[in-house]
Design an enzyme around this catalytic site. Structure first.
Site, PDB file in Angstrom:
ATOM      1  CG  ASP A  83     -39.921  26.525  53.388  1.00  0.00           C
ATOM      2  OD1 ASP A  83     -39.205  25.514  53.451  1.00  0.00           O
ATOM      3  OD2 ASP A  83     -39.642  27.605  53.943  1.00  0.00           O
TER       4      ASP A  83
ATOM      5  CG  ASP B 273     -32.666  28.123  55.170  1.00  0.00           C
ATOM      6  OD1 ASP B 273     -33.096  28.542  54.089  1.00  0.00           O
ATOM      7  OD2 ASP B 273     -33.399  27.717  56.085  1.00  0.00           O
TER       8      ASP B 273
HETATM    9  C1  DGJ Z   1     -37.010  28.177  55.368  1.00  0.00           C
HETATM   10  C2  DGJ Z   1     -36.521  28.554  54.008  1.00  0.00           C
HETATM   11  O1  DGJ Z   1     -35.411  27.778  53.661  1.00  0.00           O
HETATM   12  C3  DGJ Z   1     -36.200  30.038  53.980  1.00  0.00           C
HETATM   13  O2  DGJ Z   1     -35.673  30.402  52.750  1.00  0.00           O
HETATM   14  C4  DGJ Z   1     -37.465  30.804  54.292  1.00  0.00           C
HETATM   15  O3  DGJ Z   1     -38.398  30.622  53.267  1.00  0.00           O
HETATM   16  C5  DGJ Z   1     -38.029  30.370  55.621  1.00  0.00           C
HETATM   17  N1  DGJ Z   1     -38.180  28.941  55.693  1.00  0.00           N
HETATM   18  C6  DGJ Z   1     -39.355  31.026  55.886  1.00  0.00           C
HETATM   19  O4  DGJ Z   1     -39.969  30.555  56.991  1.00  0.00           O
END
Ligand code: DGJ
Length: 737
Positions: free
Chosen positions: A478, A548
């Protein structure tokens, strides 16, 4: 294949690059400037072609008005300071601080294979024979050489371009602009197609008529960003999925970029792409070389759909390296939306157990398992398992989950450091920061200075130990903030301008190390959802978390925009709970499943919290994914209708390469009274074959087992009754022998 894709006509001094359906031509001016002649539909016979624009061939102009001459010359690799006032590909400052460059042809060679772009993602040969044209240009005053590379991917109708700039002299030079590719053409009432968005709403399609001046998409955020993608196309006015001319340009890079179309004077346009010069400077010492990222060009005379399929084939065959690219991806369940950071091993195990009973194959533990990490203001950089929080070692949890017959995945955010972390307390200089400034925080965190090997090594060692010791099968990498306060504690003052690009090279190096040391590891990239979803990242990870926003209806826009140029097999798409966490919408689980089937399928919830009816659908949906995954990942993609165009439904089709099988997905968005339904023409089938409707899910006018002719489905169409809001239907056709 690949034998005669590049030729040079000695008499006419014309380079001709040929793919199955396209031609690309370049020639020289009497001074030796390399100019563009043509890119477009295949031309098999080339006579006395001349460089674009009559004026370029006019002796009087050339000798008497060098500025006008240069300002319309269709340079293949334009340079700054000598009379071409459009944006150029190359600008170089000499030791006196002066910035001019003029490149003249020196030599060329044609070789089999593709050029190496050290440290950068780039196309590989794959199973095909690929030829590359290397043209060397030189500026004798600066004493530099520029090698331009053109690799021809015949089958996929793609030409890749990159440039290598070498300082052959004794002066220290500064590159202030080094783009990857550009080409000029006449404007024929073209429009620009690009992708824009924001967090949770990435890659929406934008189309607008070309205006005089500059139209650009770009990023200075350190990642390609949620806002713009390093892709653009120029399309003829009215071009649709099947008709019209389309020029695509996609940059294989994941950091700051620019992609511009510039229209000027008599309606000549320039398409240009590369690293964003606003945040870039590079010192080129005597003897040193700088290599630009690769730009992938394609042309389609058969509309936008063909451009998309060219790119899908090209990225699947020549950019994605992972052994998973043709393998079935495990169905995963990620605990993020189920628990956020509030978990221990028992809670996670209970979620994994239920998931495994329903057929889920991999459990992914997201953010919150390391250091002091119960909220997003601490812990990043301390990649040490928080056994106190878990209540056991990671290995114990992994073994327990593996005993269920599942694989185990884990989340990292390797490029980040929290102020409240042991790593920061020990090494505050590891963070990117400007001396004397506190620096702007994003999600309460800072970015690590990946231009420094020591920093990369420190993080990698921690990651390596966790992955190795616990036997991890999958990593979600990430990246949750943009780059600001660009300052490196280690780079000398005159190299601070190199930080953004060096950071990107550092990220690439670390991802490469990871997949080299763990060749079986499935890597999924992510950046606050889809903030770094580009052709560069898929060189390292065969899939990227798309957004997201997990709402199935919102995802229609996002997935359509992503699939405009990147393969469906790269799109991380999961079923989440309802009401949806981001928009509060309730969507039937069937539709959530059918939308997630368009990517790498998984779950973002606790199955135990679903209703009994929804729970019972899970095994059926997993079976459905397994049945169609190969077709969706490896077949041809046709966009049949777009909710984006203010239509009330979304619809796409996946057809196997041999046309023996097709899956049609229909998603009703908002339904309207008085509308019975729509007739939609299918595409890509064998017109002379009979197809059986092997499966139909949801409400339809047809019955399983019914037969249709290919030409009937493609010309008369399929009658789709209007469904209720957010309902959907799948049609699976199989060619009968
Ligand atoms: C952003 C990601 O897009 C989410 O899926 C998740 O992993 C969060 N970060 C966790 O902090």
């Amino acid at each position: 294949m690949g034998q005669n894709t590049i030729s040079f006509d000695e008499k006419e001094k014309i380079f001709l690059l040929s793919t199955e359906d396209t031609s690309y031509m370049m020639g020289f001016s009497p001074e030796g400037f390399l100019g563009h002649i043509y890119y477009g539909k295949k031309v098999n016979h080339v006579g006395g072609q001349r460089l674009l624009h009559g004026a370029v061939n006019n002796e009087v102009w050339r000798y008497r008005d060098g500025i006008t001459y240069r300002s319309i010359f269709p340079y293949e690799y334009p340079t700054g300071g000598v009379g071409d006032f459009r944006n150029s590909c190359l600008e170089i400052e000499n030791e006196s601080g002066q910035n001019t460059c003029e490149l003249v042809y020196e030599s060329h060679r044609i070789f089999e294979g593709v050029p190496e772009l050290p440290g950068l993602p780039h196309a590989f040969r794959g199973k095909d024979m690929i030829n590359t044209l290397e043209i060397t240009l030189a500026d004798k005053v600066l004493d530099i050489k520029v090698q331009l590379f053109y690799s021809v991917f015949e089958k996929e109708n793609v030409i890749t371009r990159s440039a290598r700039i070498t300082n052959c002299g004794k002066e220290k030079l500064i590159i202030t602009r080094a783009m990857s590719a550009s080409f000029d053409m006449d404007d024929r009432d073209y429009e620009m197609l690009s992708l824009h968005g924001s967090w949770g709403s990435e890659r929406r399609i934008q189309r607008k008529k070309l205006a005089f001046g500059s139209q650009m998409v770009s990023s200075k955020r350190g990642v390609t960003s949620h806002m713009h993608s390093p892709f653009m196309a120029v399309v003829s006015s009215g071009a649709d999925q099947d008709m019209g001319d389309v020029y695509g340009m996609s940059l294989v890079y994941s950091g700051n970029f620019q992609a511009e179309v510039y229209k000027e004077m008599i309606g000549n346009i320039r398409m240009i792409t590369g690293i964003n010069p606003d945040t870039f400077k590079w010192h080129l010492e005597p003897g040193a070389t700088f290599v630009t990222p690769e730009a992938d060009l394609t042309f389609s005379a058969e509309g936008i759909g063909k451009m998309t399929r060219n790119y899908h084939d090209f990225y699947r065959n020549h950019i994605i390296r992972s052994p998973y690219k043709e393998k079935e991806r495990p169905v995963l369940l990620n605990n993020w939306e189920a628990t956020y950071m509030d978990f221990d091993a028992d809670k996670l195990y209970a979620i994994a157990k239920k998931a495994s009973e329903c057929g889920v194959e991999m459990f992914v533990m997201d953010d919150g398992w390391f250091g002091k990490r119960d909220s997003d203001n601490s812990g990043l950089g301390d990649w040490i398992v928080n056994e106190k929080k878990l209540g056991c070692s990671l290995k114990e949890l992994v073994d327990k989950v593996k005993n269920l017959g599942m694989k185990f995945g884990i989340w990292f955010e390797p490029e980040m450091i929290s102020e409240d972390s042991d790593l920061y307390r020990a090494h505050p200089d590891y963070a990117i920061r400007v001396k004397g400034r506190k620096g702007t925080l994003g999600r309460e965190q800072m970015v690590l200075d990946y231009s420094r090997k020591e920093v990369r090594d420190t993080i990698y060692k921690m990651m390596y130990d966790v992955i190795k010791n616990a036997g991890i099968d999958y990593v979600k990498w990430d990246m949750n903030r943009y780059l600001t306060d660009l300052g490196s504690a280690e780079l000398p003052a005159d190299r601070q301008g190199e930080l953004s690009h060096r950071f990107m090279l550092g990220v690439y190096e670390l991802q490469d190390r990871l997949i080299t040391d763990f060749p079986e590891l499935l890597l999924e990239n992510c950046s606050s959802g889809g903030g770094r979803f580009d052709a560069g990242m898929i060189y390292y990870s065969p899939q990227i978390w798309c957004s997201d926003d997990t709402d199935a209806i919102e995802r229609l826009h996002i997935q359509e925009g992503t699939a405009l140029f990147l393969p469906m097999s790269t799109m991380g798409a999961h079923i989440s709970k309802c009401p949806n966490e981001q928009v509060g919408r309730n969507t039937p689980i069937e539709t959530r499943c059918n939308v997630a089937l368009a990517g790498t399928f998984g779950y973002e919830l606790n199955i135990d919290e679903l209703s009994e009816e929804e729970k019972s659908a899970v095994p059926r949906h997993i079976e459905r994914y397994k049945k169609y995954h190969g077709l969706v990942s490896n077949g041809d993609y046709y966009r049949l209708n777009s909710w984006n165009d203010k239509k009330s439904f979304d619809m796409w089709e996946n057809v196997s390469k041999d046309s023996k099988e097709a899956l049609v997905t229909y998603i009703q968005v908002l339904c309207h009274p008085g509308v019975e339904g729509s007739r939609v023409m299918l595409k890509g089938l064998d017109p002379h074959a009979r197809y059986e409707l092997e499966e139909v899910t949801g409400h339809s006018s047809y019955k399983k087992g019914q037969f249709f002719w290919g030409d009937e489905l493609m010309n008369i169409g399929l009658w789709i009754p209007q469904l209720r809001d957010f309902e959907s239907c799948l049609y699976h056709f199989i060619k009968s022998e």
